[in-house]
Design a protein around this motif. Structure first.
Motif, PDB file in Angstrom:
ATOM      1  N   GLU A  63      32.224  33.627  30.033  1.00 25.73           N
ATOM      2  CA  GLU A  63      31.221  34.496  30.659  1.00 25.73           C
ATOM      3  C   GLU A  63      30.873  35.688  29.765  1.00 25.73           C
ATOM      4  OE1 GLU A  63      33.815  33.185  32.351  1.00 25.73           O
ATOM      5  OE2 GLU A  63      33.338  32.955  34.475  1.00 25.73           O
ATOM      6  N   THR A  64      31.870  36.204  29.047  1.00 22.17           N
ATOM      7  CA  THR A  64      31.624  37.319  28.127  1.00 22.17           C
ATOM      8  C   THR A  64      30.726  36.867  26.985  1.00 22.17           C
ATOM      9  OG1 THR A  64      33.744  38.313  28.727  1.00 22.17           O
ATOM     10  CG2 THR A  64      32.714  39.104  26.707  1.00 22.17           C
ATOM     11  N   ALA A  65      30.989  35.675  26.449  1.00 23.31           N
ATOM     12  CA  ALA A  65      30.147  35.116  25.377  1.00 23.31           C
ATOM     13  C   ALA A  65      28.716  34.909  25.875  1.00 23.31           C
ATOM     14  CB  ALA A  65      30.734  33.803  24.870  1.00 23.31           C
ATOM     15  N   ALA A  66      28.566  34.443  27.123  1.00 26.80           N
ATOM     16  CA  ALA A  66      27.226  34.257  27.699  1.00 26.80           C
ATOM     17  C   ALA A  66      26.510  35.599  27.847  1.00 26.80           C
ATOM     18  CB  ALA A  66      27.323  33.548  29.049  1.00 26.80           C
ATOM     19  N   LEU A  67      27.252  36.650  28.216  1.00 25.53           N
ATOM     20  CA  LEU A  67      26.654  37.985  28.311  1.00 25.53           C
ATOM     21  C   LEU A  67      26.176  38.473  26.949  1.00 25.53           C
ATOM     22  CD1 LEU A  67      28.980  39.947  30.771  1.00 25.53           C
ATOM     23  CD2 LEU A  67      26.531  39.544  31.038  1.00 25.53           C
TER      24      LEU A  67
END
Length: 171
Positions: free
Chosen positions: A46-50
């Motif tokens: 999710e952090t990478a997607a952000l």
């Protein structure tokens, strides 16, 4: 003619700004569990997607700025979002780095043997660990990533301090 084209381009910028505000208004901090200790880590995927979404938003804002004549009515909004998202990006980058070090050190210092061998580093780690747990608790309660990163004046200084403390534990 030109007037209709100008109006259409301004409308597109306005619509993109609304979409951007909506997207980031709903963006949550991806705090997840770590072992049995509770919500202590940013979830990787999710952090990478952000980070990807931040890059896309920055590109969209840069394109708007490139349309100087048409962006004029929205210049302040574009500048505000550019600044907000830059703060979020810088904060996430720092946070991810601190987390990587914490994730590396936590099992080492929690094992117990190190505590007897390196009491000073263990005390330093425990202090950093307590601050980390408090930070992640605040992050889990915060919900919106933009609001949390932009309005928490203590956040980036704390992350910088944690980076120093954790780096000292590694030496």
């Amino acid at each position: 003619g030109d007037l209709a084209d100008d109006a259409r381009r301004e409308h597109l910028i306005e619509a993109r700004l609304h979409a951007l505000a909506s997207e980031w208004g709903d963006a949550l901090l991806p705090v997840g569990p770590y072992r049995e200790r509770g919500a202590l880590a940013l979830r990787g995927r999710e952090t990478a997607a952000l980070v990807d979404a931040l890059d896309e938003s920055h590109a969209a804002l840069a394109l708007m700025v490139g349309q100087a004549r048409h962006v004029a009515p929205f210049r302040e909004q574009v500048a505000l979002w550019t600044e907000r998202l830059a703060v979020v990006g810088d904060t996430l980058e720092l946070w991810s780095g601190v987390q990587a070090t914490w994730l590396y050190l936590e099992p080492i210092f929690e094992a117990g043997d190190i505590g007897r061998q390196l009491p000073r580093e263990t005390a330093r780690f425990r202090q950093a660990d307590t601050s980390w747990a408090r930070l992640m608790g605040e992050a889990a309660d915060a919900r919106n990533i933009v609001t949390f990163c932009v309005s928490s004046e203590w956040l980036r200084p704390l992350l910088a301090q944690l980076r120093v403390q954790l780096d000292q534990c590694q030496q």
